[in-house]
Design an enzyme around this catalytic site. Sequence first.
Site, PDB file in Angstrom:
ATOM      1  N   GLU A 168     -10.379  -4.066 -16.466  1.00 36.49           N
ATOM      2  CA  GLU A 168      -9.967  -5.473 -16.273  1.00 36.49           C
ATOM      3  C   GLU A 168     -10.789  -6.487 -17.066  1.00 36.49           C
ATOM      4  O   GLU A 168     -11.255  -7.484 -16.515  1.00 36.49           O
ATOM      5  CB  GLU A 168     -10.009  -5.813 -14.782  1.00 36.49           C
ATOM      6  CG  GLU A 168      -9.138  -4.901 -13.946  1.00 36.49           C
ATOM      7  CD  GLU A 168      -9.128  -5.268 -12.462  1.00 36.49           C
ATOM      8  OE1 GLU A 168      -9.980  -6.059 -12.028  1.00 36.49           O
ATOM      9  OE2 GLU A 168      -8.266  -4.736 -11.747  1.00 36.49           O
ATOM     10  N   ASN A 210      -8.839   0.367 -18.847  1.00 30.94           N
ATOM     11  CA  ASN A 210      -7.890   0.260 -17.723  1.00 30.94           C
ATOM     12  C   ASN A 210      -7.687  -1.208 -17.364  1.00 30.94           C
ATOM     13  O   ASN A 210      -8.654  -1.976 -17.300  1.00 30.94           O
ATOM     14  CB  ASN A 210      -8.496   1.012 -16.530  1.00 30.94           C
ATOM     15  CG  ASN A 210      -7.529   1.247 -15.383  1.00 30.94           C
ATOM     16  OD1 ASN A 210      -6.437   1.795 -15.595  1.00 30.94           O
ATOM     17  ND2 ASN A 210      -7.915   0.850 -14.177  1.00 30.94           N
ATOM     18  N   HIS A 247       0.199  -2.142 -10.849  1.00 29.05           N
ATOM     19  CA  HIS A 247       0.387  -2.652  -9.492  1.00 29.05           C
ATOM     20  C   HIS A 247       1.597  -3.585  -9.529  1.00 29.05           C
ATOM     21  O   HIS A 247       1.475  -4.741  -9.932  1.00 29.05           O
ATOM     22  CB  HIS A 247      -0.850  -3.431  -9.026  1.00 29.05           C
ATOM     23  CG  HIS A 247      -2.026  -2.566  -8.742  1.00 29.05           C
ATOM     24  ND1 HIS A 247      -2.041  -1.671  -7.695  1.00 29.05           N
ATOM     25  CD2 HIS A 247      -3.220  -2.450  -9.345  1.00 29.05           C
ATOM     26  CE1 HIS A 247      -3.209  -1.044  -7.683  1.00 29.05           C
ATOM     27  NE2 HIS A 247      -3.939  -1.488  -8.680  1.00 29.05           N
ATOM     28  N   GLU A 276      -2.664   3.227 -11.208  1.00 28.21           N
ATOM     29  CA  GLU A 276      -2.816   2.657  -9.853  1.00 28.21           C
ATOM     30  C   GLU A 276      -1.469   2.202  -9.305  1.00 28.21           C
ATOM     31  O   GLU A 276      -1.353   1.141  -8.677  1.00 28.21           O
ATOM     32  CB  GLU A 276      -3.821   1.484  -9.873  1.00 28.21           C
ATOM     33  CG  GLU A 276      -5.175   1.869 -10.444  1.00 28.21           C
ATOM     34  CD  GLU A 276      -6.222   0.754 -10.391  1.00 28.21           C
ATOM     35  OE1 GLU A 276      -6.011  -0.260  -9.692  1.00 28.21           O
ATOM     36  OE2 GLU A 276      -7.266   0.904 -11.066  1.00 28.21           O
ATOM     37  N   ASP A 278       1.704   1.103  -7.494  1.00 28.58           N
ATOM     38  CA  ASP A 278       2.324   0.787  -6.207  1.00 28.58           C
ATOM     39  C   ASP A 278       3.389  -0.269  -6.471  1.00 28.58           C
ATOM     40  O   ASP A 278       3.290  -1.019  -7.436  1.00 28.58           O
ATOM     41  CB  ASP A 278       1.314   0.353  -5.128  1.00 28.58           C
ATOM     42  CG  ASP A 278       0.342  -0.737  -5.566  1.00 28.58           C
ATOM     43  OD1 ASP A 278       0.576  -1.402  -6.599  1.00 28.58           O
ATOM     44  OD2 ASP A 278      -0.664  -0.934  -4.855  1.00 28.58           O
TER      45      ASP A 278
HETATM   46  C1  XIL Z   1      -9.136  -2.040  -4.757  1.00 33.30           C
HETATM   47  C2  XIL Z   1      -9.240  -1.116  -3.564  1.00 33.30           C
HETATM   48  O1  XIL Z   1      -7.980  -0.520  -3.349  1.00 33.30           O
HETATM   49  C3  XIL Z   1      -9.659  -1.883  -2.345  1.00 33.30           C
HETATM   50  O2  XIL Z   1      -9.929  -0.989  -1.264  1.00 33.30           O
HETATM   51  C4  XIL Z   1     -10.906  -2.691  -2.630  1.00 33.30           C
HETATM   52  O3  XIL Z   1     -11.196  -3.517  -1.506  1.00 33.30           O
HETATM   53  C5  XIL Z   1     -10.701  -3.556  -3.851  1.00 33.30           C
HETATM   54  O4  XIL Z   1     -10.339  -2.748  -4.939  1.00 33.30           O
HETATM   55  N1  XIL Z   1      -7.645  -2.764  -9.556  1.00 33.30           N
HETATM   56  C6  XIL Z   1      -8.540  -1.732  -9.555  1.00 33.30           C
HETATM   57  C7  XIL Z   1      -8.909  -1.079  -8.275  1.00 33.30           C
HETATM   58  O5  XIL Z   1      -8.969  -1.288 -10.614  1.00 33.30           O
HETATM   59  O6  XIL Z   1     -10.234  -0.635  -8.274  1.00 33.30           O
HETATM   60  C8  XIL Z   1      -8.665  -1.995  -7.102  1.00 33.30           C
HETATM   61  O7  XIL Z   1      -8.912  -1.260  -5.917  1.00 33.30           O
HETATM   62  C9  XIL Z   1      -7.269  -2.553  -7.151  1.00 33.30           C
HETATM   63  C10 XIL Z   1      -7.051  -3.344  -8.388  1.00 33.30           C
END
Ligand code: XIL
Length: 457
Positions: A168, A210, A247, A276, A278
């Site tokens: 990020e 990422n 996401h 990641e 969802d």
């Molecule tokens: C999130 C986790 O799912 C949570 O449990 C935590 O509180 C915050 O982080 N991008 C990422 C992940 O790279 O590491 C994040 O995970 C979600 C967004």
Amino acid sequence: MANSSRAPGRSRRLRAALVVSAAVGLLATAGAVVLPGSASAASTLGASAAERGRYFGTAVAVSRLNDSAYTTILNREFNQVTAENEMKIDALQPNQGQFNYGNADRLVQHARSQGMLVRGHTLAWHSQQPGWMQNMSGTTLRNAMLNHVTQVATHFRGQIEWWDVVNEAFADGSSGARRDSNLQRTGNDWIEAAFRAARQADPNADLCYNDYNIDNWNDAKTQAVYRMVQDFKSRGVPIDCVGLQSHFTGGSNYPSNYRTTLSSFAALGVDVHITELDIRNAPTDAYRNVVNDCLAVARCKGITVWGIRDSDSWRSSENPLLFNGSGQKKPAYDAVLAALNNGTTPPTGNPTTPPPTGNPTTPPPSGGCTATVTPGQVWGDRYNTSVTVSGASTWSVVVAITAPQKISATWSGSPTWDSSGNVMTMRSNGSGNTFGFTTMMNGNSSARPQIRSCTAG
Ligand code: XIL
């Protein structure tokens, strides 16, 4: 795996086999070459992805490994894991110089015992920094960051398939700029410095950048990351892959040009991973599209969903995952499995006919059973093999692979390995008398597995 930025001769291995259980009726190899378009009947996400040379993984919260309903689904369905929080900077180095690997090691242990590949997440990030790091700046912070990368990548060396080296680092919106952060303020070269340190510490892990909101090809952020990767490749900065968090929750949506984004990154000479995933309310069509898009891009190596059940999700109110809170499969699960099973897409080239007969061997029937090899589908970089045992209902079969070839996935048996990783003992696990495996050629396209023995009982 990406290897274009690796020194010649650097061997790449998939150290863990993707163990895919419960793949009864796995077809692919049952005596015939699988033709493009033919459906298979894998019954779990991991098994089906493995047939396509990919993984299907999930984020894991280590504390939930004590929940047997959770772990049952994890072990049955997934062949890759990412620690949801346990490999972040604050978790691993809560006080400067004091590393706390307990939870992360527990996950790695679990993954290895199940033959799951591990994605390391994440070595350098503006978020979830421990307090001591948040308060740092300048050279002190740069050095602390590099030390963290080196220590952590060294600790896990040999156990991590892919590292999210940097997470990020780009800003949202139309600027295409780097995200402001304490790390960014140490100098624009902090990202490449992190990648170089990671490569030095673990030369065998694939190194990924990422990010989220880099799914829509038209977004300034996507374009900015693309230009960074292009620049890294042109200057020899060691980067092997890009992770699209994907996401499609929290206000972001699946974009119709997602496949273009995946293939455009891949065309730069890096692998792409959906890291990641969802999707708000888990619509079947969007989940199906994501799978089909990944399968359509040879360098899309796999998909990780960000949690197992909706109740495990960081955005649980959006019910964005494949299992409901009771652990039941949702319609999105069925859509994903069907898309995987319908997929063909060898990564390179077209499926070809099996290798010449006589190459795979059948052992002398000495141990009370006979193991017969059936060559399966062959792709440009790997091939499937199935082995059918007769004369016993419980058995162990020893299979030897010629290095640098490496078994990357197995199904319908329980494998153990010798220390070289090239001799697999496959034991029956109630999935029938035919087991299978995928072998990465790693440059040797002629060798084929040798059966050393078949032992009943
Ligand atoms: C999130 C986790 O799912 C949570 O449990 C935590 O509180 C915050 O982080 N991008 C990422 C992940 O790279 O590491 C994040 O995970 C979600 C967004």
